[in-house]
Structures are given as structure tokens and as C-alpha cells.
Design a protein around this motif. Structure first.
Motif, PDB file in Angstrom:
ATOM      1  N   CYS A   1      -9.703  -4.479  -0.953  1.00 53.13           N
ATOM      2  CA  CYS A   1     -10.145  -3.316  -1.712  1.00 53.13           C
ATOM      3  C   CYS A   1     -11.199  -3.819  -2.693  1.00 53.13           C
ATOM      4  N   VAL A   2     -12.420  -3.317  -2.552  1.00 54.32           N
ATOM      5  CA  VAL A   2     -13.551  -3.798  -3.349  1.00 54.32           C
ATOM      6  C   VAL A   2     -13.918  -2.740  -4.384  1.00 54.32           C
ATOM      7  N   TYR A   3     -13.989  -3.133  -5.646  1.00 51.42           N
ATOM      8  CA  TYR A   3     -14.289  -2.205  -6.729  1.00 51.42           C
ATOM      9  C   TYR A   3     -15.791  -2.193  -7.001  1.00 51.42           C
ATOM     10  N   LEU A   4     -16.405  -1.019  -6.754  1.00 51.23           N
ATOM     11  CA  LEU A   4     -17.844  -0.870  -6.944  1.00 51.23           C
ATOM     12  C   LEU A   4     -18.209  -0.468  -8.357  1.00 51.23           C
TER      13      LEU A   4
ATOM     14  N   LEU B   1      -3.377  -3.926   0.130  1.00 48.81           N
ATOM     15  CA  LEU B   1      -2.098  -3.269  -0.101  1.00 48.81           C
ATOM     16  C   LEU B   1      -1.520  -3.523  -1.488  1.00 48.81           C
ATOM     17  N   SER B   2      -2.266  -4.207  -2.344  1.00 52.78           N
ATOM     18  CA  SER B   2      -1.711  -4.584  -3.641  1.00 52.78           C
ATOM     19  C   SER B   2      -2.054  -3.605  -4.754  1.00 52.78           C
ATOM     20  N   SER B   3      -2.820  -2.563  -4.465  1.00 54.20           N
ATOM     21  CA  SER B   3      -3.181  -1.588  -5.499  1.00 54.20           C
ATOM     22  C   SER B   3      -3.103  -0.184  -4.931  1.00 54.20           C
ATOM     23  N   ALA B   4      -3.029   0.800  -5.816  1.00 51.84           N
ATOM     24  CA  ALA B   4      -2.990   2.195  -5.380  1.00 51.84           C
ATOM     25  C   ALA B   4      -4.249   2.558  -4.599  1.00 51.84           C
ATOM     26  N   SER B   5      -5.404   2.123  -5.071  1.00 53.55           N
ATOM     27  CA  SER B   5      -6.655   2.423  -4.377  1.00 53.55           C
ATOM     28  C   SER B   5      -6.643   1.845  -2.965  1.00 53.55           C
ATOM     29  N   GLY B   6      -6.214   0.598  -2.837  1.00 51.78           N
ATOM     30  CA  GLY B   6      -6.180  -0.036  -1.530  1.00 51.78           C
ATOM     31  C   GLY B   6      -5.237   0.662  -0.579  1.00 51.78           C
ATOM     32  N   ARG B   7      -4.105   1.138  -1.078  1.00 52.24           N
ATOM     33  CA  ARG B   7      -3.146   1.809  -0.206  1.00 52.24           C
ATOM     34  C   ARG B   7      -3.680   3.151   0.298  1.00 52.24           C
ATOM     35  N   VAL B   8      -4.450   3.840  -0.550  1.00 51.46           N
ATOM     36  CA  VAL B   8      -5.094   5.068  -0.075  1.00 51.46           C
ATOM     37  C   VAL B   8      -6.092   4.737   1.029  1.00 51.46           C
ATOM     38  N   LEU B   9      -6.890   3.721   0.821  1.00 53.59           N
ATOM     39  CA  LEU B   9      -7.879   3.333   1.830  1.00 53.59           C
ATOM     40  C   LEU B   9      -7.205   2.969   3.144  1.00 53.59           C
ATOM     41  N   MET B  10      -6.113   2.234   3.076  1.00 52.62           N
ATOM     42  CA  MET B  10      -5.402   1.864   4.295  1.00 52.62           C
ATOM     43  C   MET B  10      -4.766   3.080   4.965  1.00 52.62           C
ATOM     44  N   ALA B  11      -4.296   4.037   4.181  1.00 54.00           N
ATOM     45  CA  ALA B  11      -3.653   5.222   4.741  1.00 54.00           C
ATOM     46  C   ALA B  11      -4.599   6.024   5.625  1.00 54.00           C
ATOM     47  N   TYR B  12      -5.893   5.950   5.356  1.00 61.01           N
ATOM     48  CA  TYR B  12      -6.871   6.712   6.133  1.00 61.01           C
ATOM     49  C   TYR B  12      -7.595   5.852   7.176  1.00 61.01           C
TER      50      TYR B  12
END
Length: 263
Positions: free
Chosen positions: A135-138, A158-169
Motif C-alpha cells: 500500500c503506497v501513500y501518495l 494487509l497491515s493497514s485499513a487502506s491496504g485492506r480496502v485495496l485488496m478487497a477490490y
């Protein structure tokens, strides 16, 4: 929601600064380019200048080799040197502006992110994308209050909320999740991702930093299936207006999505 099973990034606290989350890099090899990669990865939002000895220690590269490579990077403009300390050079900034996808996304989203931070009274607002299993923070929008933690530019997905959303889609999420957490835990992780996808948000409550919680939502385009990025807000854990925060996030993500669709 309890975090999907994933090894957590290590925490470091500097003597005078906030908690910094660092992710150990295992992608570099023993080639010259691999060593250059390790040197550049030493720099972070809280470590912008570093001396030769520390650069060698943090990168794991012998001091003589570090000196030789760093000197070449200075000559090429990828590093600069002030006194005895190195910092990233202008060539890095110039090349970063040429990455058209992230640069365009940041330019479109930044005004909305600034408004969102003000409207939600958040400590931090992030814009993030997926790059492989990271998950890369821009973008990172903060206010004038002291921020009790900083994220490195990327984290395991999978270690952050943002990353989990990205993986979910992600279309290939079953294979990716199985590789990341193993077959025994994959079904549980995939079920959590399906919940995130159906409700359109993920959270962590004190998983990264005790006393803080983060909510993340997808930026969806017109077809609502493609998610190029995620917006998140981090607030004190004792905030009780979760639904208000989520509605502000959804409104902001819809605004960015519409702007991207028009371009």
C-alpha cells in the motif's frame, strides 16, 4: 474489525519525534542496483538527512561501498550532500513528477483531501494506491496539531485499513491473500475482505498506534468495480462520530471519482 492476519511492521520511536513505521525491504539483491535501492530506501519522512556511518548501518552495506555509491549518486543528482550528511537530490523529485498516473491522481484529489481534513477534523488524511502487495501513500494531509505517528511511503498491503480496502477490490485477491497469509488462514481473510467490499469501508482501531483509529474507503469510478485508490482519515480513538466520518469519506471519494471520470 480485527486486522487480517499479517505480520505487523516494526515500530521505532525516535528520541525527539513521533512513532515511525518501517517495513523491512527484502526485494533488493546483491547487485549494484540492489545496493543503490537499499541506500535510497533508508530515507523517510522522519529521516531526511543521514551521515555516512548511519547510512551504511541502516542499509546493511559496508561503509566503503556506501561511500563509493553515495558519491556517485551525488554526482548524478540522486543524492545531495550538506556538510557530512546526505539527503535525496532534486533528480529524485524531478523523476517522481514524471510518474503520470500517481501525479495526476494526487493533483485531482489534493483539494478534496484538504477539505476533508478540515470537515472531519482529522489528524491525518491519506491517499493511497496499491503497488503489488504494498500500500503506497501518495498524499498525506495534516493540520497544525502534532501528529503522533508517521507512515513510511509504503506498507504491506494487509497491515493497514487502506491496504485492506485495496485488496478487497483486487480481482486476483484469492491468490494474493493465500500467498500472504497461507492456505489455513486464507478463507478467514477472504471473508473479511468480502465484508469490507460489501460495506465499502475498512478500519483499524489502535492496531498501528494505540489511541488512534483509521477509516478508509475506496475511490470508485463510474462502473463502481474499478478502484484506483483509497482515502483514509485518522482520528483519536475516543471520537464517537464514526458515521459522520464515514459519510464525509464517502462524499470525498465520490467527488474525486467524478473528477477522475471527467478527465
Amino acid at each position: 474489525m480485527t486486522s487480517i492476519i499479517e505480520s505487523s511492521p516494526s515500530r521505532q520511536r525516535t528520541a525527539t519525534g513521533p512513532t515511525v513505521f518501517r517495513v523491512q525491504d527484502t526485494t533488493a539483491d546483491d547487485s549494484v542496483l540492489g545496493k543503490v535501492h537499499l541506500l535510497l530506501r533508508v530515507f523517510s519522512p522522519t529521516l531526511t538527512r543521514v551521515g555516512l556511518t548511519e547510512l551504511s548501518r541502516r542499509s546493511g552495506i559496508p561503509k566503503a561501498t556506501t561511500y563509493r555509491l553515495a558519491s556517485q549518486l551525488v554526482d548524478l543528482g540522486y543524492l545531495s550532500k550538506t556538510g557530512k550528511e546526505y539527503q535525496l537530490g532534486w533528480k529524485i523529485f524531478e523523476m517522481g513528477q514524471l510518474v503520470t498516473g500517481p501525479a495526476r491522481l494526487s493533483a485531482v484529489a489534493r483539494p478534496t483531501l484538504i477539505d476533508l481534513r478540515s470537515a472531519s477534523n482529522a489528524l491525518i488524511v491519506h491517499l493511497a494506491i496499491a503497488r503489488g502487495n504494498e500500500c503506497v501513500y501518495l498524499e498525506r494531509i495534516v493540520g497544525r496539531r502534532e501528529v503522533p505517528f508517521l507512515l513510511t511511503p509504503s506498507m504491506p498491503i494487509l497491515s493497514s485499513a487502506s491496504g485492506r480496502v485495496l485488496m478487497a477490490y483486487r480481482d486476483s485477491r484469492r491468490q494474493a491473500v493465500t500467498e500472504l497469509v497461507g492456505r489455513e488462514k486464507a478463507e478467514t481473510a477472504l471473508a473479511q475482505l468480502e465484508t469490507i467490499r460489501s460495506r465499502r469501508w475498512a478500519s483499524d482501531n489502535g492496531e498501528l498506534v494505540p489511541g488512534l483509529k483509521t477509516y478508509a474507503v475506496p475511490i470508485a469510478l463510474v462502473d463502481r468495480q474499478r478502484v484506483p485508490a483509497v482515502i483514509s482519515v485518522t482520528v483519536p480513538a475516543d471520537r464517537k462520530d464514526d458515521q459522520t466520518i464515514l459519510h464525509a469519506l464517502w462524499s470525498a471519494s465520490a467527488d474525486v471519482g467524478r473528477s477522475l471520470d471527467r478527465r
